[in-house]
Design a protein around this motif. Structure first.
Motif, PDB file in Angstrom:
ATOM      1  N   ASP A  61     -13.671  69.423  -8.721  1.00 20.48           N
ATOM      2  CA  ASP A  61     -14.534  70.778  -8.255  1.00 20.48           C
ATOM      3  C   ASP A  61     -13.615  71.916  -8.368  1.00 20.48           C
ATOM      4  O   ASP A  61     -14.201  72.751  -8.962  1.00 20.48           O
ATOM      5  CB  ASP A  61     -15.252  70.475  -7.126  1.00 20.48           C
ATOM      6  N   SER A  62     -12.423  71.784  -7.907  1.00 19.35           N
ATOM      7  CA  SER A  62     -11.379  72.924  -7.766  1.00 19.35           C
ATOM      8  C   SER A  62     -11.105  73.526  -9.277  1.00 19.35           C
ATOM      9  O   SER A  62     -10.761  74.593  -9.325  1.00 19.35           O
ATOM     10  CB  SER A  62     -10.275  72.668  -7.133  1.00 19.35           C
ATOM     11  N   GLU A  88      -3.174  78.910  -6.176  1.00 21.06           N
ATOM     12  CA  GLU A  88      -3.371  77.482  -5.511  1.00 21.06           C
ATOM     13  C   GLU A  88      -3.412  76.445  -6.572  1.00 21.06           C
ATOM     14  O   GLU A  88      -3.474  75.309  -6.191  1.00 21.06           O
ATOM     15  CB  GLU A  88      -4.838  77.608  -4.784  1.00 21.06           C
ATOM     16  N   ASP A  89      -3.088  76.902  -7.897  1.00 20.60           N
ATOM     17  CA  ASP A  89      -2.833  75.561  -8.809  1.00 20.60           C
ATOM     18  C   ASP A  89      -1.400  75.490  -8.770  1.00 20.60           C
ATOM     19  O   ASP A  89      -1.050  74.629  -9.809  1.00 20.60           O
ATOM     20  CB  ASP A  89      -3.222  76.374 -10.160  1.00 20.60           C
TER      21      ASP A  89
END
Length: 122
Positions: A61-62, A88-89
């Motif tokens: 989902d992210s 955040e990746d």
């Protein structure tokens, strides 16, 4: 199957990268391929998977809507196009292979590449 991931690097937030994973062996087209990632101090997590034919893809989902997985069985290569990257990746990205038709769990995968670092700065 031996896997070699490449294409990582450093980009600013909102940028793009394309990861590649080259596989050895003549049976590449029979494997489900996936991408996982591991950030410092965190568990390795599922990112995306693509069926042996490329006809089915699955995403965490992210990353849904931002990442796209594809494959070229003639070149024994799977790709991960990453757009709209976020801090955040940031993680080491691993490609993996399994004969299980649909698999999103780490323990379902038998073969792993060495990982490629992706760093996204804000």
């Amino acid at each position: 199957v031996q896997l070699q991931a490449s294409g990582g690097g450093s980009v600013q937030a909102g940028g793009s990268l394309r990861l590649s994973c080259a596989a050895s062996g003549r049976t590449f087209s029979s494997y489900t391929m996936a991408w996982f990632r591991q950030a410092p101090g965190k568990e390795r997590e599922f990112v995306a998977a693509i069926s042996w034919s490329g006809g089915s893809t699955f995403y965490a989902d992210s990353v849904k809507g931002r990442f796209t997985s594809s494959r070229d069985n003639a070149k024994n290569t799977v790709y991960l196009q990453m757009n709209s990257l976020k801090p955040e990746d940031t993680a080491v990205y691993y490609c993996a292979a399994t004969r299980i038709p649909i698999a999103t769990m780490r323990y379902d995968y038998d073969y792993w590449g060495q990982g490629t670092q992706v760093t996204v700065s804000s």
